[in-house]
Each structure stands twice: as structure tokens, then as C-alpha cells.
Scaffold this motif. Sequence first.
Motif, PDB file in Angstrom:
ATOM      1  N   CYS A   1       0.810  -1.233   0.000  1.00 36.15           N
ATOM      2  CA  CYS A   1       0.000   0.000   0.000  1.00 36.15           C
ATOM      3  C   CYS A   1       0.838   1.275   0.000  1.00 36.15           C
ATOM      4  N   GLY A   2       2.052   1.242  -0.565  1.00 32.72           N
ATOM      5  CA  GLY A   2       2.747   2.506  -0.835  1.00 32.72           C
ATOM      6  C   GLY A   2       1.856   3.320  -1.764  1.00 32.72           C
ATOM      7  N   TRP A   3       1.934   4.649  -1.698  1.00 36.21           N
ATOM      8  CA  TRP A   3       0.987   5.456  -2.473  1.00 36.21           C
ATOM      9  C   TRP A   3       1.178   5.266  -3.981  1.00 36.21           C
ATOM     10  N   ASN A   4       2.436   5.149  -4.430  1.00 39.55           N
ATOM     11  CA  ASN A   4       2.646   4.945  -5.871  1.00 39.55           C
ATOM     12  C   ASN A   4       2.043   3.616  -6.311  1.00 39.55           C
ATOM     13  N   SER A   5       2.287   2.584  -5.522  1.00 38.19           N
ATOM     14  CA  SER A   5       1.719   1.277  -5.866  1.00 38.19           C
ATOM     15  C   SER A   5       0.203   1.363  -5.881  1.00 38.19           C
TER      16      SER A   5
HETATM   17  N1  UDP Z   1       8.361  -0.642  -8.152  1.00 41.32           N
HETATM   18  C1  UDP Z   1       8.850  -1.163  -9.318  1.00 41.32           C
HETATM   19  N2  UDP Z   1       9.157  -2.494  -9.336  1.00 41.32           N
HETATM   20  C2  UDP Z   1       8.988  -3.310  -8.272  1.00 41.32           C
HETATM   21  C3  UDP Z   1       8.475  -2.756  -7.079  1.00 41.32           C
HETATM   22  C4  UDP Z   1       8.158  -1.416  -7.061  1.00 41.32           C
HETATM   23  O1  UDP Z   1       9.017  -0.463 -10.325  1.00 41.32           O
HETATM   24  O2  UDP Z   1       9.291  -4.492  -8.381  1.00 41.32           O
HETATM   25  C5  UDP Z   1       8.031   0.802  -8.128  1.00 41.32           C
HETATM   26  C6  UDP Z   1       6.546   0.995  -8.060  1.00 41.32           C
HETATM   27  O3  UDP Z   1       6.012   0.948  -9.381  1.00 41.32           O
HETATM   28  C7  UDP Z   1       6.421   2.344  -7.382  1.00 41.32           C
HETATM   29  C8  UDP Z   1       7.671   2.424  -6.503  1.00 41.32           C
HETATM   30  O4  UDP Z   1       8.555   1.404  -6.964  1.00 41.32           O
HETATM   31  O5  UDP Z   1       6.442   3.372  -8.363  1.00 41.32           O
HETATM   32  C9  UDP Z   1       7.397   2.160  -5.048  1.00 41.32           C
HETATM   33  O6  UDP Z   1       6.715   3.233  -4.497  1.00 41.32           O
HETATM   34  P1  UDP Z   1       5.610   3.021  -3.391  1.00 41.32           P
HETATM   35  O7  UDP Z   1       5.125   4.390  -3.015  1.00 41.32           O
HETATM   36  O8  UDP Z   1       4.576   2.081  -3.840  1.00 41.32           O
HETATM   37  O9  UDP Z   1       6.366   2.316  -2.201  1.00 41.32           O
HETATM   38  P2  UDP Z   1       7.708   2.631  -1.350  1.00 41.32           P
HETATM   39  O10 UDP Z   1       8.829   2.008  -2.087  1.00 41.32           O
HETATM   40  O11 UDP Z   1       7.831   4.124  -1.263  1.00 41.32           O
HETATM   41  O12 UDP Z   1       7.463   1.973  -0.055  1.00 41.32           O
END
Ligand code: UDP
Length: 455
Positions: free
Chosen positions: A353-357
Motif C-alpha cells: 500500500c505505498g501510495w505509488n503502488s
Molecule cells: N516498483 C517497481 N518495481 C517493483 C516494485 C516497485 O518499479 O518491483 C516501483 C513501483 O512501481 C512504485 C515504486 O517502486 O512506483 C514504489 O513506491 P511506493 O510508493 O509504492 O512504495 P515505497 O517504495 O515508497 O514503499
Amino acid sequence: MGIPHILAIPFPAQGHVIPLMELCQCLVNQGCKVTFVNTDYNHKRVINAMSSPSHIGDQIHMVSIPDGMEPWEDRNDIGKLLKATQRVMRAKLEELITMINESEDYNITCVLADETLGWALEAAEKMNIQRAVFWPAAAAVLALSFSIPKLIDDGIINTKGVLLKNQMIQLAPMMPTTKTENLVWACIGDATTQRIVFETLSRNNQTVKLADWILCNSAIDLEPAAFALAPEIIPIGPMLASTRLGISSGNFWAEDLTCLEWLDQQLPSSVIYIAFGSFTVFDKIQFHELALGLEISKRPFLWVVREDIGDKTNHAYPDGFLDRVKSRGKIVNWAPQQKVLGHPSIAFFLTHCGWNSTLEGISNGVPFLCWPYFADQFLNESYICDVWNVGERFERDEESGIIKQGEIKKKVEQVVGDEKFKSNALNLKELAMNNVMQGGQSDIVFNNFIDWLQS
Ligand code: UDP
């Protein structure tokens, strides 16, 4: 009138770099010049992970400054990272801007800084440069941060951010809820880290006022109540590569593209995609339980297991696991996530549940199974399960605190079996993506921002 030259500076973490770089590519497409400032450490990672450096290098000038940490220090220690950056990066940024203004044709006309980097706004103000803030998380999270004085007045926390009451918090009807113990600063690392994060948030509540724009990677239709509560936050998202070139930039790890070929061989809406972003780590027991939960769920899965998801012994798989699941399981170190989520074989997204995900899942109409780890992720889980109704959450075992394999199997079946999640997800996709279409609310904001940059 000269060309606007934007200096963009993200907080040095994966989930901050990718969306800011996306916004910068949109700015370049509108004729702006962009200098993108990573930390030295992340700059190397981004360059090394790029499959074709030219597609970004031609458009955006990628530069770097030190983050104040030694090469071997742990950059997942948010408290240490915040302290180091606050200590060192401001002076380095000022030197960089001076150097650019002395040597390049176009002076820096605007600093576009991550909200977390209040010192970058102070530096820009001192140098008499226009300022805009980029907030890569939900508007509700920033609204909650802006509410810190009220939380103190209400006796929920003290002036140091320490919890005084355990209760649920909801800032306004139709907003997500969170337990106080899951407030952003209260669920990160040890007590020292929590104090540093709280102090940073409180300080940034002041420095953010130095900016003319608080641009949020969200959409009015996703979070109407949050934007009504804090109207100074302006939605400009979802900022996603899929709406533009389809190539996402700024990855810290090289994308393993073989999983796309593997997905091509799977049935439509059959695969569970499992990924926990860039920070989440697992202990050995929980890691095993997840693996076994996937095994007994008996469905095809694509699982991202970063090399640093546990220490070396922690992410050893259960005995015989890899052999038993090899006909229907694919494991990669880092996936091209935006492309994966857009693939027709994906059934749903088991996510931290990261915001980008979250945005990437929404923009593809994919239901969710939520496994939040820290920071804002619990609030995002509440959006998914309580406000938008596009997914399920896990129950932890009361005694051990572990999410058990049986619970994983049960929730997998619930998400797959309940059609309302898929139909709600498709509706939400349309609602969200209309905002970035021509004439949509976020598109209007983007154009107004461009006009301001050019004025
Ligand atoms: N991501 C990716 N490949 C992966 C896992 C994550 O490209 O195998 C990217 C995902 O698309 C998102 C970012 O890494 O853009 C992770 O950001 P998110 O806010 O979801 O989580 P955080 O890493 O900040 O906890």
C-alpha cells in the motif's frame, strides 16, 4: 521571456524519485528545462539501473549532491537519513544553484522540492527563486500532518508527537481512518526515528508555506474530502508513466523484463502480483508464511523479492518451495511494475500500500489485498478497504502478530471470489484517470502550473 528552468529535488527514496521524475518529464514536454538533483548515492543507482539512459538523459539534466551519509551507512534508516540530509544538503544545493546560474544559459527559475525537504525551500527563498512543493503521497496524509497542532490540542499526542491516547482517527467523514499507533511518525523505526520524523513533519508544516504551489500526486475524485479539508493542497495526478510514454524512470534496481514474457503465457485475470515497494523487510517466519500461503493458494503468482527484503538468512525460502511452485510461480528482484499491473493476466495486487503502488493499481483497475508495513501505508489501506472498497485487508494472528498462511489463502479467495472488488476497481480507474485527461481537474492544474512557470 526565457525558458523556465526548474530544479527538481526529491526526498532520497524510491517512492519519491519515480513520481517527481514523471512530473519533470511532463514539464520537459511542455518546453521547460529541468535539472533533477538526486543524492550521489541514488544518482549512481538510477543511472546503473537504466536500460536506456538516453531516453531520460536527453530530456532531463541529471545531477547529484552528497546526502551526508557514508557509503556503507543504512539509507533505510529514515531518522539517520533525515538528519544527515538536513545537516549537509542545503549548503550543497545552494552551491549547485550558484554554479548552474554562473555557467548555464538559463538560470534556475523555480525550485520544485519534495515537501519533506523544507530546507530546500528555505534555500530557494534565500536565493530569491520561486518555489513549488511536490507531495508524492495521499492528500489525506499531508492533511493529517497539517493537523498536528489539533492532535496536540485534543490531547491525542504531546508536543513531541508521543501518543497519549489510543483511538481511531478520522479527520472528516469520507476520509480514511487510522489507529493512532499507525500515525505516520508513530509506526516508523525506534523512538529516536519517530521523534526525528515528527520534528521534520512539524517543521515542514511551516516551511511548506514558502511555496506558491503544493502539488499532490493525487486526484480530486480520489480524495474529495481531503482536498476539501486542506484546499491549499492541489491535485495534479495520478502522475504515471502509463499516461505518457509508458516508460517509468528513476528505478533504483534494474527491471527484470522476463516477467512480462512469463505473464504473456498466463490466462487472463489469473495471476497474483505480489510486491512490497522499496522499504519493506520481512523476518524469516513471516517470509516463510507468505511463501507457504502463496503455495496453498494454488494460483499463478509473480512475486517481487528484493535482494534486501530480509537479511540473507531471512529470505531463504521454505525447504523445497521453489521446486514445488516452479510451474506457476515467477520470482524477480525488481519488476517493471507499471507494465505488470497493466497486463491482462493480472488478477489482483498483493501490496504494501505505498501510495505509488496504490495509484498504479487504481489506474489499471486492479483490486488489492493489503499488507501495509509502515508510514502512510495504513492510511492508504483504509482508503482501499473502507473508502473505495476495492480490496481486502489481512488479520494478524493475535498471539504471534504474524499473518498466517491460512489467512493468506482465505483472503486470496475472497478477493478473487467477490466480483464487487473488480467492478469497483474499474469504476475507480475511470474516475481517477479522467482527472489527467485533457480538460480534467489535474490536467487543468498542470496547465495552470506551466503558465505560472512561464510567467
Ligand atoms: N516498483 C517497481 N518495481 C517493483 C516494485 C516497485 O518499479 O518491483 C516501483 C513501483 O512501481 C512504485 C515504486 O517502486 O512506483 C514504489 O513506491 P511506493 O510508493 O509504492 O512504495 P515505497 O517504495 O515508497 O514503499
